[in-house]
Design a protein around this motif. Structure first.
Motif, PDB file in Angstrom:
ATOM      1  N   LEU A 283      47.994  25.886   2.622  1.00 20.10           N
ATOM      2  CA  LEU A 283      47.017  25.921   3.615  1.00 20.10           C
ATOM      3  C   LEU A 283      47.286  24.469   4.368  1.00 20.10           C
ATOM      4  O   LEU A 283      47.374  23.460   4.111  1.00 20.10           O
ATOM      5  CB  LEU A 283      45.499  25.694   3.072  1.00 20.10           C
ATOM      6  CG  LEU A 283      44.342  25.788   3.872  1.00 20.10           C
ATOM      7  CD1 LEU A 283      43.286  26.053   3.282  1.00 20.10           C
ATOM      8  CD2 LEU A 283      43.906  24.241   4.457  1.00 20.10           C
ATOM      9  N   LYS A 284      47.493  24.868   5.840  1.00 15.03           N
ATOM     10  CA  LYS A 284      47.937  23.835   6.495  1.00 15.03           C
ATOM     11  C   LYS A 284      46.738  23.705   7.476  1.00 15.03           C
ATOM     12  O   LYS A 284      46.020  24.419   7.978  1.00 15.03           O
ATOM     13  CB  LYS A 284      48.971  24.009   7.454  1.00 15.03           C
ATOM     14  CG  LYS A 284      50.313  24.382   6.969  1.00 15.03           C
ATOM     15  CD  LYS A 284      51.466  24.847   7.623  1.00 15.03           C
ATOM     16  CE  LYS A 284      52.678  25.175   7.067  1.00 15.03           C
ATOM     17  NZ  LYS A 284      53.777  25.549   7.967  1.00 15.03           N
ATOM     18  N   ARG A 285      46.085  22.260   7.494  1.00 13.01           N
ATOM     19  CA  ARG A 285      44.576  21.812   8.507  1.00 13.01           C
ATOM     20  C   ARG A 285      45.214  21.258   9.762  1.00 13.01           C
ATOM     21  O   ARG A 285      45.943  20.084   9.314  1.00 13.01           O
ATOM     22  CB  ARG A 285      43.937  20.977   7.278  1.00 13.01           C
ATOM     23  CG  ARG A 285      42.437  20.638   8.103  1.00 13.01           C
ATOM     24  CD  ARG A 285      41.955  19.855   7.094  1.00 13.01           C
ATOM     25  NE  ARG A 285      40.593  19.600   7.657  1.00 13.01           N
ATOM     26  CZ  ARG A 285      40.372  18.256   8.436  1.00 13.01           C
ATOM     27  NH1 ARG A 285      41.382  17.593   8.994  1.00 13.01           N
ATOM     28  NH2 ARG A 285      39.159  18.353   8.974  1.00 13.01           N
ATOM     29  N   ARG A 286      44.981  21.825  10.628  1.00  9.43           N
ATOM     30  CA  ARG A 286      45.371  21.192  11.877  1.00  9.43           C
ATOM     31  C   ARG A 286      44.176  20.871  12.712  1.00  9.43           C
ATOM     32  O   ARG A 286      43.103  21.682  12.874  1.00  9.43           O
ATOM     33  CB  ARG A 286      46.239  22.088  12.841  1.00  9.43           C
ATOM     34  CG  ARG A 286      47.503  22.716  11.841  1.00  9.43           C
ATOM     35  CD  ARG A 286      48.584  23.288  12.811  1.00  9.43           C
ATOM     36  NE  ARG A 286      49.497  24.012  12.285  1.00  9.43           N
ATOM     37  CZ  ARG A 286      50.486  23.441  11.694  1.00  9.43           C
ATOM     38  NH1 ARG A 286      50.862  22.202  12.083  1.00  9.43           N
ATOM     39  NH2 ARG A 286      51.359  24.130  11.262  1.00  9.43           N
ATOM     40  N   ILE A 287      44.199  19.536  13.068  1.00 12.97           N
ATOM     41  CA  ILE A 287      43.192  19.068  14.259  1.00 12.97           C
ATOM     42  C   ILE A 287      43.527  19.436  15.718  1.00 12.97           C
ATOM     43  O   ILE A 287      44.499  18.755  16.226  1.00 12.97           O
ATOM     44  CB  ILE A 287      42.830  17.520  14.101  1.00 12.97           C
ATOM     45  CG1 ILE A 287      42.389  17.541  12.725  1.00 12.97           C
ATOM     46  CG2 ILE A 287      41.766  17.178  15.135  1.00 12.97           C
ATOM     47  CD1 ILE A 287      42.208  15.837  12.280  1.00 12.97           C
ATOM     48  N   MET A 288      43.009  20.567  16.264  1.00 12.95           N
ATOM     49  CA  MET A 288      43.529  21.051  17.521  1.00 12.95           C
ATOM     50  C   MET A 288      42.988  20.003  18.706  1.00 12.95           C
ATOM     51  O   MET A 288      43.832  20.040  19.479  1.00 12.95           O
ATOM     52  CB  MET A 288      43.061  22.541  17.540  1.00 12.95           C
ATOM     53  CG  MET A 288      43.650  23.583  16.532  1.00 12.95           C
ATOM     54  SD  MET A 288      45.160  23.533  15.965  1.00 12.95           S
ATOM     55  CE  MET A 288      45.781  24.311  17.564  1.00 12.95           C
ATOM     56  N   SER A 289      41.852  19.556  18.492  1.00  6.69           N
ATOM     57  CA  SER A 289      41.397  18.636  19.416  1.00  6.69           C
ATOM     58  C   SER A 289      40.361  17.847  18.798  1.00  6.69           C
ATOM     59  O   SER A 289      39.584  18.274  17.995  1.00  6.69           O
ATOM     60  CB  SER A 289      40.871  19.516  20.827  1.00  6.69           C
ATOM     61  OG  SER A 289      39.699  20.289  20.483  1.00  6.69           O
ATOM     62  N   ASP A 290      40.133  16.720  19.479  1.00  7.26           N
ATOM     63  CA  ASP A 290      39.049  15.668  19.143  1.00  7.26           C
ATOM     64  C   ASP A 290      38.598  15.119  20.365  1.00  7.26           C
ATOM     65  O   ASP A 290      39.448  14.237  20.794  1.00  7.26           O
ATOM     66  CB  ASP A 290      39.738  14.859  18.126  1.00  7.26           C
ATOM     67  CG  ASP A 290      38.324  14.037  17.711  1.00  7.26           C
ATOM     68  OD1 ASP A 290      37.416  13.940  17.993  1.00  7.26           O
ATOM     69  OD2 ASP A 290      38.781  13.341  16.290  1.00  7.26           O
ATOM     70  N   LYS A 291      37.567  15.684  21.247  1.00  8.70           N
ATOM     71  CA  LYS A 291      37.269  15.226  22.542  1.00  8.70           C
ATOM     72  C   LYS A 291      36.024  14.379  22.477  1.00  8.70           C
ATOM     73  O   LYS A 291      35.122  14.530  21.721  1.00  8.70           O
ATOM     74  CB  LYS A 291      37.203  16.242  23.330  1.00  8.70           C
ATOM     75  CG  LYS A 291      38.446  17.182  23.463  1.00  8.70           C
ATOM     76  CD  LYS A 291      38.282  18.196  24.447  1.00  8.70           C
ATOM     77  CE  LYS A 291      39.222  19.213  24.766  1.00  8.70           C
ATOM     78  NZ  LYS A 291      39.127  20.355  25.374  1.00  8.70           N
ATOM     79  N   ARG A 292      35.838  13.500  23.428  1.00  6.77           N
ATOM     80  CA  ARG A 292      34.764  12.714  24.032  1.00  6.77           C
ATOM     81  C   ARG A 292      34.158  13.538  24.895  1.00  6.77           C
ATOM     82  O   ARG A 292      34.779  13.820  26.101  1.00  6.77           O
ATOM     83  CB  ARG A 292      35.061  11.469  24.279  1.00  6.77           C
ATOM     84  CG  ARG A 292      35.372  10.477  23.229  1.00  6.77           C
ATOM     85  CD  ARG A 292      35.286   8.964  23.873  1.00  6.77           C
ATOM     86  NE  ARG A 292      35.908   8.014  22.640  1.00  6.77           N
ATOM     87  CZ  ARG A 292      35.834   6.912  22.738  1.00  6.77           C
ATOM     88  NH1 ARG A 292      35.453   6.216  24.084  1.00  6.77           N
ATOM     89  NH2 ARG A 292      36.107   5.988  21.888  1.00  6.77           N
TER      90      ARG A 292
END
Length: 389
Positions: A283-292
């Motif tokens: 299981l690969k966990r990817r943070i695709m975006s983290d926006k304000r």
């Protein structure tokens, strides 16, 4: 003899005269053997003893001496109750006074009865020095969906008191009659359940702010049991203790799989027993975006507050030849709101303000060894409103 020792050190009716009470109306009687003894071990810090005896009282005042030299009793907890003739009526057996001899582990009761008779009395007190612990054995069948579940209870009596033919109470409305002498340790089977439903799953707990990238998250193999009536238990909380897990083989014998420390599990909660990590689920966990988003500024044109929006993706490969259940325990910011998630074969449960459980059913690997294992993608998004910059 044990009964003599109990008479001398735990609850004895004095065969001597007390000067201040030595008159024709004060009687001294001999204490018989215990009729009943209950040792309540439900509290983790102390043991509550309840004993009952039939005593012969003469008309008028009767003096009872309770002494406990060498026994770890909480002096302030000792309480006597007449059972045959209770209350405050004319026919009742009444406690006139309680005395505490100086520099002694003892107290005296002065009881009054309007006639000569036999009275059943109950004495309760807190006893220290009894250590107790639980341990478990679980043998899982070949299908890994049921197990023989055994709970063992170990009791070490360091109180200084012999507990003869005592009703040992671990749970409400259920006792085991055992004798445990002073300085003796005994272990006995306290619960047995055949064909207990077992849920085999794989659990990972990723870091909220980062991921392990191509290495994949650390995944543990877990046997989960439900402490509920539907799950075959649910009668009482499961106390903490070491659990040894075995598995059935095709030959009918069993093999040791491992052990884990089971946490205290209240009724309607789940107990999880972990047996190491696995490599055949990735299981690969990817943070695709983290926006304000929705940034708010002060009069100096500086951002002071914003909404945070995060998109997370799981990429999962199942190399096992069986359908597998993977549970991802996500730790979210306290005020996070789940916006959306892929629902196909996925269940979601918010366990607390900061914990989200995402359970995913995975198909087995293709039977054709030359075919690539498919990658299962799960996407979800959450928002954290009003983050202070």
């Amino acid at each position: 003899m044990k009964s003599t020792r109990m008479l001398l050190t735990v609850l004895a009716l004095a065969l001597f005269a007390i000067p201040s009470l030595s008159n024709a109306r004060t009687k001294l009687v001999t204490l018989p053997e215990r009729a009943d003894l209950i040792v309540n071990l439900q509290n983790p810090n102390y043991s509550l003893l309840t004993e009952e005896r039939e005593v012969t009282l003469q008309k008028g005042n009767n003096t009872i001496d309770f002494s406990w030299s060498g026994v770890s009793i909480d002096k302030s907890s000792i309480h006597l109750t007449p059972l045959t003739h209770p209350g405050d009526g004319d026919d009742a057996t009444k406690i006139i006074s309680i005395g505490y001899p100086p520099n002694e582990d003892a107290l005296t009761w002065l009881l009054y009865t309007p006639e000569a008779r036999t009275e059943r009395i109950r004495v309760t007190y807190l006893l220290y020095g009894i250590e107790k612990s639980s341990s478990y054995e679980m043998t899982v069948n070949q299908a890994e969906d049921q197990a023989l579940f055994l709970q063992y209870f170990e009791m070490s009596n360091g109180s200084g008191e012999d507990l003869d033919d005592a009703a040992i109470r671990l749970h409400a409305n259920e006792d085991w009659t055992r004798s445990v002498d002073a300085n003796e340790t005994r272990k006995f089977l306290s619960f047995k359940k055949k064909a207990l439903p077992v849920n085999k799953l794989y659990i990972t707990r990723p870091n909220m702010y980062s991921s392990r990238g191509e290495d994949g998250e650390i995944i543990s193999m877990v046997y989960e049991i439900n402490n509920t009536a539907e799950g075959g238990l649910g009668q009482f909380k499961l106390t903490q203790g070491k659990a040894r897990i075995f598995g059935e083989e095709n030959t009918g014998s069993t093999i040791f799989l491992g052990e884990d420390y089971m946490a205290e599990t209240p009724v309607k909660e789940d107990a999880k027993l972990t047996l190491g990590t696995v490599k055949d689920i990735l299981l690969k966990r990817r943070i695709m975006s983290d926006k304000r988003e929705n940034q708010r500024k002060n009069t100096s044109d500086r951002v002071v507050m914003y909404d945070r929006k995060v998109h997370v993706r799981y990429e999962i490969e199942n190399f096992k030849d069986k359908t597998s259940t993977v549970r991802v325990v996500e730790t979210l910011p306290k005020d996070a709101v789940l916006l959306e998630i892929d629902k196909d074969g996925v269940t979601v449960e918010r366990k607390s303000a900061t914990e989200l459980e995402i359970t995913i059913e995975l198909e087995p690997r293709p039977e054709d060894s030359g075919e690539e294992v498919p990658v299962r993608e799960i996407n979800f998004m959450y928002e954290v409103p009003d983050v202070i910059a």
